[in-house]
Scaffold this motif. Structure first.
Motif, PDB file in Angstrom:
ATOM      1  N   ALA A 154       0.827  -1.204   0.000  1.00 38.16           N
ATOM      2  CA  ALA A 154       0.000   0.000   0.000  1.00 38.16           C
ATOM      3  C   ALA A 154       0.864   1.257   0.000  1.00 38.16           C
ATOM      4  N   ASN A 155       1.951   1.228   0.762  1.00 37.89           N
ATOM      5  CA  ASN A 155       2.825   2.401   0.863  1.00 37.89           C
ATOM      6  C   ASN A 155       3.469   2.751  -0.475  1.00 37.89           C
ATOM      7  N   SER A 156       3.708   1.740  -1.302  1.00 37.72           N
ATOM      8  CA  SER A 156       4.356   1.977  -2.600  1.00 37.72           C
ATOM      9  C   SER A 156       3.449   2.729  -3.561  1.00 37.72           C
ATOM     10  N   LEU A 157       2.156   2.805  -3.255  1.00 37.00           N
ATOM     11  CA  LEU A 157       1.196   3.425  -4.168  1.00 37.00           C
ATOM     12  C   LEU A 157       0.988   4.905  -3.910  1.00 37.00           C
ATOM     13  N   PHE A 158       1.456   5.402  -2.762  1.00 40.70           N
ATOM     14  CA  PHE A 158       1.289   6.828  -2.471  1.00 40.70           C
ATOM     15  C   PHE A 158       2.101   7.665  -3.453  1.00 40.70           C
ATOM     16  N   ILE A 159       1.494   8.761  -3.912  1.00 40.38           N
ATOM     17  CA  ILE A 159       2.211   9.701  -4.777  1.00 40.38           C
ATOM     18  C   ILE A 159       1.985  11.114  -4.238  1.00 40.38           C
ATOM     19  N   PRO A 160       2.957  12.019  -4.419  1.00 41.71           N
ATOM     20  CA  PRO A 160       2.855  13.359  -3.841  1.00 41.71           C
ATOM     21  C   PRO A 160       1.646  14.156  -4.321  1.00 41.71           C
ATOM     22  N   GLN A 162      -1.434  13.439  -4.662  1.00 45.17           N
ATOM     23  CA  GLN A 162      -2.758  13.122  -4.134  1.00 45.17           C
ATOM     24  C   GLN A 162      -2.906  13.580  -2.683  1.00 45.17           C
ATOM     25  N   ASP A 163      -4.140  13.849  -2.291  1.00 50.22           N
ATOM     26  CA  ASP A 163      -4.419  14.287  -0.928  1.00 50.22           C
ATOM     27  C   ASP A 163      -4.411  13.131   0.067  1.00 50.22           C
ATOM     28  N   VAL A 164      -4.770  11.947  -0.377  1.00 52.26           N
ATOM     29  CA  VAL A 164      -4.815  10.789   0.518  1.00 52.26           C
ATOM     30  C   VAL A 164      -3.413  10.466   1.022  1.00 52.26           C
ATOM     31  N   ASN A 165      -3.272  10.293   2.344  1.00 54.14           N
ATOM     32  CA  ASN A 165      -1.950  10.016   2.922  1.00 54.14           C
ATOM     33  C   ASN A 165      -1.959   8.841   3.882  1.00 54.14           C
ATOM     34  N   SER A 166      -3.062   8.072   3.923  1.00 47.82           N
ATOM     35  CA  SER A 166      -3.187   7.009   4.918  1.00 47.82           C
ATOM     36  C   SER A 166      -3.867   5.785   4.321  1.00 47.82           C
ATOM     37  N   ILE A 167      -3.746   4.680   5.063  1.00 49.40           N
ATOM     38  CA  ILE A 167      -4.482   3.463   4.716  1.00 49.40           C
ATOM     39  C   ILE A 167      -5.377   3.109   5.900  1.00 49.40           C
ATOM     40  N   GLY A 168      -6.354   2.252   5.652  1.00 52.94           N
ATOM     41  CA  GLY A 168      -7.201   1.750   6.717  1.00 52.94           C
ATOM     42  C   GLY A 168      -6.774   0.342   7.078  1.00 52.94           C
ATOM     43  N   LEU A 169      -6.487   0.108   8.359  1.00 54.39           N
ATOM     44  CA  LEU A 169      -6.085  -1.210   8.843  1.00 54.39           C
ATOM     45  C   LEU A 169      -7.258  -1.815   9.603  1.00 54.39           C
ATOM     46  N   GLY A 170      -7.779  -2.932   9.096  1.00 53.97           N
ATOM     47  CA  GLY A 170      -8.902  -3.606   9.718  1.00 53.97           C
ATOM     48  C   GLY A 170      -8.508  -4.925  10.327  1.00 53.97           C
ATOM     49  N   LYS A 171      -9.476  -5.575  10.964  1.00 49.21           N
ATOM     50  CA  LYS A 171      -9.202  -6.833  11.654  1.00 49.21           C
ATOM     51  C   LYS A 171      -8.694  -7.904  10.700  1.00 49.21           C
ATOM     52  N   ASP A 172      -9.257  -7.956   9.485  1.00 51.86           N
ATOM     53  CA  ASP A 172      -8.902  -9.037   8.569  1.00 51.86           C
ATOM     54  C   ASP A 172      -8.164  -8.566   7.330  1.00 51.86           C
ATOM     55  N   GLY A 173      -7.783  -7.272   7.280  1.00 54.26           N
ATOM     56  CA  GLY A 173      -7.061  -6.792   6.101  1.00 54.26           C
ATOM     57  C   GLY A 173      -6.882  -5.295   6.124  1.00 54.26           C
TER      58      GLY A 173
END
Length: 394
Positions: A154-160, A162-173
Motif C-alpha cells: 500500500a505504501n508503494s502506491l502513495f504519490i505526492p 494526491q491528498d490521501v496520505n493514509s491506509i485503513g487497517l482492519g481486523k482481517d485486512g
C-alpha cells in the motif's frame, strides 16, 4: 571526556542508518548524552522522540550532554566503516572522532549543555512518561511479516500529487483508496480484536499515516509489537537498544462503501474475464519501459478477442508496441490502465496460498460501461483499477 565504541556497535549503527535518516527528516533536533558505558542519541521534534543507546567505554564517570549536526555525525561514522572501533574525544566545543594508531580523524563542532538544561536532561523522563501513558491504553498490535508486506504494498502506491496520505487497517485486512486505484488486501490470520476496541462502532479501520507505515517497515523485525494511544494517534515502540514515540500527522482517507465499490466495476456475474500469470504480466509490462512519451500516466491498453488472445499494447505516434499474454478472454473488449500502478502491485503482492505449485493468477473482470476494472489476485487481493480515457493513450 574520552569514549570508545567497538566495531560491533558501529556495524549495528550502520545497518540502521536509513532508519535514523528517515526519523531525522521528521524529528530534526538531535542531542547526545555520554555516560561511562553508553552514548545515547536522541532525535526530537514536535511529533515525537527517538532514542538509540550505543554501548561504549568511557574514561570517566561524568555525564556529558551535547549536540552535533546529525547529518555530519552519521557521515563521519560511515567514513570509519570497517575499523575495529572508534574513539571520541569530547570537550565543550568539539568532538574528535578517530581510530587509535591512525592519523585520520574528523572533528565536529558541538554545543554543550549543563545539568540545569531541562530541554536535554528531561528527554529520558519524557520518553518514559509517554511510554507509560500509551501502554496503559492496552492497544497493541503484532506486525507479522504478512502485515508488513501488505503495508509496504500500500505504501508503494502513495504519490505526492494526491491528498490521501493514509491506509485503513482492519481486523482481517487493509484498504488503500484513491481516485485511480482501490486496493483491498486480506490477511490469512485476523488481528486480535482487542486492538480495535476503541474504534467508533461505525468504523471498521484504524487509519495509519504513510509516515508511520514507513517507520514500521524499518523497525518491526527487531520487535513486532507496536502500542497505540487510546485514539490511535500516537504509537510507542522499543527494542533492546531503541525506543520511540511518534504522533501521526493528520490522516486523510475516504474509504468507499461496498455499494460504491460495486458501482466502479461490472456487476457480479457480468462482464468479460481473463486470467493471467501475475509474474508473466509483471514482466510483460516491463517490455514497454523506455517507450512511454508525454504523459503523466504510462497508459497500457489491454485488448481481448473472444476465445482467441489477450494482448497489451502501447500505441503512440512515436511507437506502436504489442505484447501477447498467455491468456484467453471470453469476451471482445479493451480498456486502458496505468502501467506503473499495475506493475507496482504485481511486484509486491504476496503469494499467500498454501499450495504454490501453480502460478499465482491475476483475474481481470471488465466491460465497456464501468469506470473501473476489477483485478483479483489469489483469494487475498482485490484491486479496482480506474480506466484511463482514450486521449490518455496517445
Amino acid at each position: 571526556m574520552n569514549i570508545y565504541i567497538d566495531s560491533k556497535t558501529l556495524y549495528r549503527y550502520k545497518m540502521r542508518n536509513k532508519l535514523y535518516q528517515y526519523l531525522y527528516g521528521n524529528l530534526s533536533t538531535s542531542y547526545f548524552k555520554a555516560t561511562s558505558d553508553c552514548l545515547s542519541i536522541y532525535l526530537k521534534g514536535s511529533t515525537g522522540l527517538f532514542r538509540v543507546d550505543l554501548p561504549c567505554k568511557a574514561d570517566t564517570d561524568e555525564i556529558k550532554y551535547f549536540s552535533v549536526d546529525f547529518g555530519k555525525w552519521s557521515n563521519a561514522l560511515v567514513k570509519f566503516e570497517g575499523c575495529d572501533g572508534i574513539a571520541l574525544s569530547i570537550n565543550r566545543n568539539l568532538v574528535k572522532i578517530f581510530v587509535d594508531g591512525s592519523s585520520d580523524f574528523i572533528t565536529l563542532s558541538t554545543s554543550s549543555y549543563g545539568d540545569d538544561n531541562l530541554e536535554v536532561t528531561s528527554l529520558d523522563t519524557l520518553l518514559e512518561k509517554r511510554k507509560e501513558e500509551i501502554l496503559k491504553d492496552d492497544l497493541s498490535i503484532e506486525i507479522t511479516e504478512e502485515i508488513a508486506d501488505d503495508l509496504a504494498l500500500a505504501n508503494s502506491l502513495f504519490i505526492p500529487q494526491q491528498d490521501v496520505n493514509s491506509i485503513g487497517l482492519g481486523k482481517d485486512g487493509l484498504i488503500y483508496a484513491v481516485r485511480s486505484v482501490i486496493l483491498k488486501a486480506r490477511f490469512t490470520t485476523d488481528i486480535d480484536e482487542n486492538f480495535f476496541k476503541n474504534l467508533d462502532p461505525s468504523e471498521d479501520y484504524v487509519y495509519l499515516h504513510r509516515y508511520l507505515i514507513g517507520l514500521i517497515h524499518y523497525i518491526y523485525a527487531s520487535n513486532p509489537i507496536f502500542n497505540f494511544s487510546s485514539d490511535y494517534s500516537t504509537m510507542y515502540w522499543e527494542d533492546d537498544t531503541s525506543a520511540v514515540y511518534i504522533t501521526q500527522p493528520p490522516r486523510e482517507l475516504a474509504i468507499p462503501s461496498d455499494d460504491e465499490l460495486g458501482s466502479f466495476v461490472p456487476a457480479l456475474g457480468t462482464g468479460g474475464t481473463f486470467s493471467v500469470d501475475a509474474e508473466f504480466l509483471k514482466n510483460s509490462l516491463g517490455f514497454f519501459d523506455g517507450f512511454y512519451v508525454g504523459s503523466v500516466w504510462k497508459p497500457i491498453r489491454f485488448e481481448s478477442v473472444a476465445n482467441k488472445e489477450v494482448v497489451v499494447r502501447y500505441k503512440h505516434p512515436t511507437a506502436d508496441i504489442t505484447k501477447s499474454l498467455p491468456s484467453m478472454s471470453d469476451t471482445d473488449g479493451e480498456f486502458v490502465l496505468d502501467s506503473d500502478t499495475v506493475r507496482k502491485i504485481l511486484m509486491k503482492v504476496r503469494d499467500k496460498r498454501v499450495d504454490k505449485t501453480t502460478p499465482l493468477e491475476a483475474v481481470f473482470t471488465f466491460d465497456d460501461d464501468s469506470p473501473g476494472v476489477l483485478c483479483e489476485i489469489g483469494d487475498y487481493y482485490s484491486i479496482v483499477f480506474c480506466k484511463l480515457n482514450d486521449d490518455e493513450d496517445s
